[in-house]
Design a protein around this motif. Structure first.
Motif, PDB file in Angstrom:
ATOM      1  N   ALA A 187      52.687 -38.559 -25.733  1.00 19.48           N
ATOM      2  CA  ALA A 187      51.505 -38.537 -26.608  1.00 19.48           C
ATOM      3  C   ALA A 187      51.825 -37.784 -27.892  1.00 19.48           C
ATOM      4  CB  ALA A 187      50.325 -37.891 -25.879  1.00 19.48           C
ATOM      5  N   LEU A 188      52.559 -38.433 -28.770  1.00 17.98           N
ATOM      6  CA  LEU A 188      52.945 -37.822 -30.041  1.00 17.98           C
ATOM      7  C   LEU A 188      51.713 -37.653 -30.921  1.00 17.98           C
ATOM      8  CD1 LEU A 188      55.303 -36.891 -31.844  1.00 17.98           C
ATOM      9  CD2 LEU A 188      55.408 -39.225 -32.737  1.00 17.98           C
ATOM     10  N   PRO A 189      51.401 -36.430 -31.347  1.00 17.87           N
ATOM     11  CA  PRO A 189      50.214 -36.199 -32.178  1.00 17.87           C
ATOM     12  C   PRO A 189      50.197 -37.089 -33.421  1.00 17.87           C
ATOM     13  CG  PRO A 189      51.098 -34.117 -31.422  1.00 17.87           C
ATOM     14  CD  PRO A 189      52.084 -35.171 -30.994  1.00 17.87           C
ATOM     15  N   LEU A 190      49.010 -37.460 -33.828  1.00 17.82           N
ATOM     16  CA  LEU A 190      48.705 -38.404 -34.898  1.00 17.82           C
ATOM     17  C   LEU A 190      48.784 -39.837 -34.397  1.00 17.82           C
ATOM     18  CD1 LEU A 190      50.190 -37.268 -38.340  1.00 17.82           C
ATOM     19  CD2 LEU A 190      47.804 -37.529 -37.687  1.00 17.82           C
ATOM     20  N   ILE A 230      67.069 -38.556 -31.284  1.00 19.55           N
ATOM     21  CA  ILE A 230      66.310 -38.070 -32.436  1.00 19.55           C
ATOM     22  C   ILE A 230      67.140 -37.073 -33.227  1.00 19.55           C
ATOM     23  CG2 ILE A 230      64.175 -36.979 -33.188  1.00 19.55           C
ATOM     24  CD1 ILE A 230      63.832 -39.693 -31.816  1.00 19.55           C
ATOM     25  N   ILE A 231      67.750 -37.537 -34.310  1.00 17.35           N
ATOM     26  CA  ILE A 231      68.519 -36.672 -35.189  1.00 17.35           C
ATOM     27  C   ILE A 231      68.042 -36.882 -36.618  1.00 17.35           C
ATOM     28  CG2 ILE A 231      70.550 -36.732 -33.675  1.00 17.35           C
ATOM     29  CD1 ILE A 231      71.776 -38.675 -35.748  1.00 17.35           C
ATOM     30  N   ILE A 249      64.879 -40.342 -48.736  1.00 18.11           N
ATOM     31  CA  ILE A 249      63.715 -40.153 -47.880  1.00 18.11           C
ATOM     32  C   ILE A 249      62.426 -40.287 -48.681  1.00 18.11           C
ATOM     33  CG2 ILE A 249      62.557 -38.579 -46.295  1.00 18.11           C
ATOM     34  CD1 ILE A 249      65.195 -39.600 -45.232  1.00 18.11           C
ATOM     35  N   ILE A 250      62.390 -39.681 -49.855  1.00 16.77           N
ATOM     36  CA  ILE A 250      61.150 -39.647 -50.622  1.00 16.77           C
ATOM     37  C   ILE A 250      60.703 -41.042 -51.058  1.00 16.77           C
ATOM     38  CG2 ILE A 250      62.185 -39.350 -52.926  1.00 16.77           C
ATOM     39  CD1 ILE A 250      59.922 -37.203 -53.370  1.00 16.77           C
ATOM     40  N   SER A 259      58.738 -37.897 -40.539  1.00 18.09           N
ATOM     41  CA  SER A 259      59.751 -38.196 -39.524  1.00 18.09           C
ATOM     42  C   SER A 259      60.977 -37.309 -39.716  1.00 18.09           C
ATOM     43  CB  SER A 259      60.155 -39.673 -39.602  1.00 18.09           C
ATOM     44  OG  SER A 259      61.183 -39.955 -38.673  1.00 18.09           O
ATOM     45  N   GLN A 260      61.448 -37.187 -40.959  1.00 18.90           N
ATOM     46  CA  GLN A 260      62.620 -36.357 -41.228  1.00 18.90           C
ATOM     47  C   GLN A 260      62.343 -34.890 -40.897  1.00 18.90           C
ATOM     48  OE1 GLN A 260      65.638 -36.900 -41.655  1.00 18.90           O
ATOM     49  NE2 GLN A 260      66.586 -35.990 -43.480  1.00 18.90           N
ATOM     50  N   SER A 261      61.141 -34.430 -41.208  1.00 20.26           N
ATOM     51  CA  SER A 261      60.782 -33.036 -40.926  1.00 20.26           C
ATOM     52  C   SER A 261      60.786 -32.769 -39.428  1.00 20.26           C
ATOM     53  CB  SER A 261      59.402 -32.711 -41.516  1.00 20.26           C
ATOM     54  OG  SER A 261      59.388 -32.920 -42.922  1.00 20.26           O
TER      55      SER A 261
END
Length: 379
Positions: A187-190, A230-231, A249-250, A259-261
């Motif tokens: 259950a990944l938040p958001l 997940i890297i 990324i931007i 995702s990167q964070s």
């Protein structure tokens, strides 16, 4: 994406190693998408079965599509939307009281912040995932009950109110249906609402730790296979690869930044944990398999697209085989102590040739379109 990568790595390990059956391990520990994979393995699904179900989407008995993962959380949306009138009245009432009690002063921000309670806690319904697993674990030797399994299974979730890890399947937490525990662990938040179990609410287990390998080590495991999909993405390394479009990324907007964070946070914790495990459990061997940080295809992908899903699987499969070959001298003695040997390259079972040829065509077209999209964005 994590689940597809894990299946690719598992298929490579099963093909490359002699003397290990990934449906007959002593203990399985799963976190987030890994909870889905671990629960399937513990119930006797082979890596090849998981490929047919998740990658090929070709299992008539266990049909899975994106609706299992991306059905709108209509109940959650309705509940939060229904609270808007009450919250709006509360906000107006607080503002009015502030205006009367403090003439000319700015109203307290806490009143307006109450509207945040109307924001959905998740936009997709993870009940479909639990339903899929309930059906998959019926019949034969399979079970949705931790206590009925032939092998130990631990599914890790995070208690939302305490931030502590919950080890579903361990004594005291083994009466929860496996499907429900996996639903909570993923259950990944958001994305997905917290899952209520026994009056408490749980979210993604990776928020606490990345792999929770210590769970297996504490229960006596001496050889632990760790698969971490997940890297964080390293754009500077990717830019050195010839013929690969530059990724920033931007340029991909808020989802890519988030995702990167998250990946960076999770990965740094995992590196610290692996060093700690080596000190705390010197007699145990932890074998870590994960993608390279310059694989843009692993970061900028849509696994609900057939070509992209096969791309992730193929990269995971072949990268894991290359990793085993590169570390053969290091791995062979460790594996031999547990009765496992590394097959020669000629005896490994490759991915089906026809699928590989079709995949190269679609992957080439996908990369061409991606370059065109990038060029148009720059102009």
């Amino acid at each position: 994406m994590g689940a597809v990568y894990e299946v690719g790595a598992l298929c490579a390990l099963q093909d490359a190693l002699q003397g290990v059956d990934f449906t007959q391990l002593d203990i399985y520990v799963g976190v987030s998408s890994g909870a889905f994979i671990a629960s399937m393995l513990a119930n006797g699904f082979t890596p090849a079965d998981l490929r047919e179900i998740l990658v090929e989407a070709a299992s008539p008995e266990h049909a899975v599509d994106q609706q299992v993962f991306l059905s709108p959380a209509l109940g959650e949306l309705a509940q939060r939307t229904g609270s808007l009138p009450r919250l709006a009245l509360e906000t107006l009432w607080h503002h009015a009281r502030e205006a009367v009690g403090a003439r000319g002063r700015t109203p307290a921000p806490g009143a307006a912040a109450s509207v945040g309670r109307a924001i959905p806690t998740g936009f997709f319904d993870n009940q479909r995932l639990a339903g899929f697993l309930e059906q998959a674990f019926r019949g034969g030797s399979r079970s949705n009950d931790f206590r009925a399994l032939s092998h130990r299974l631990r599914v890790i979730a995070t208690d939302l109110d305490t931030s502590e890890a919950a080890e579903f399947g361990a004594p005291g937490l083994d009466r929860v249906p496996i499907s429900r525990a996996v639903q909570a662990s993923a259950a990944l938040p958001l994305f997905y609402p917290p899952v209520e179990i026994g009056g408490r609410y749980y979210v993604d287990g990776a928020l606490r730790k990345t792999m929770h390998a210590s769970v297996a080590l504490r229960e006596g495991a001496r050889l632990v296979f760790c698969i971490n999909p997940i890297i964080p993405f390293d754009a500077s390394r990717a830019a050195r690869k010839r013929g690969v479009p530059r990724h920033r990324i931007i340029d991909r907007g808020l989802p890519a930044i988030l995702s990167q964070s998250l990946r960076t946070l999770i990965y740094s914790r995992m590196e610290t944990a692996m060093e700690r495990y080596a000190r705390q459990y010197p007699r145990a061997a932890l074998l870590l398999f994960q993608p390279k940080r310059n694989e843009g295809e692993m970061f900028f992908t849509n696994v609900f697209n057939d070509a992209d899903r096969h791309e992730v699987f193929a990269r995971a499969y072949h990268a894991t085989l290359r990793d085993i070959a590169a570390r053969r001298r290091q791995l062979a003695p460790t594996l031999a102590r547990h009765g496992i040997s590394i097959r020669s390259a000629s005896s490994r079972v490759p991915a089906p040739p026809q699928r590989r040829r079709a995949h190269r065509t679609t992957a080439g077209l996908s990369r061409t379109l991606e370059r065109l999209e990038h060029w148009m964005g720059r102009t």
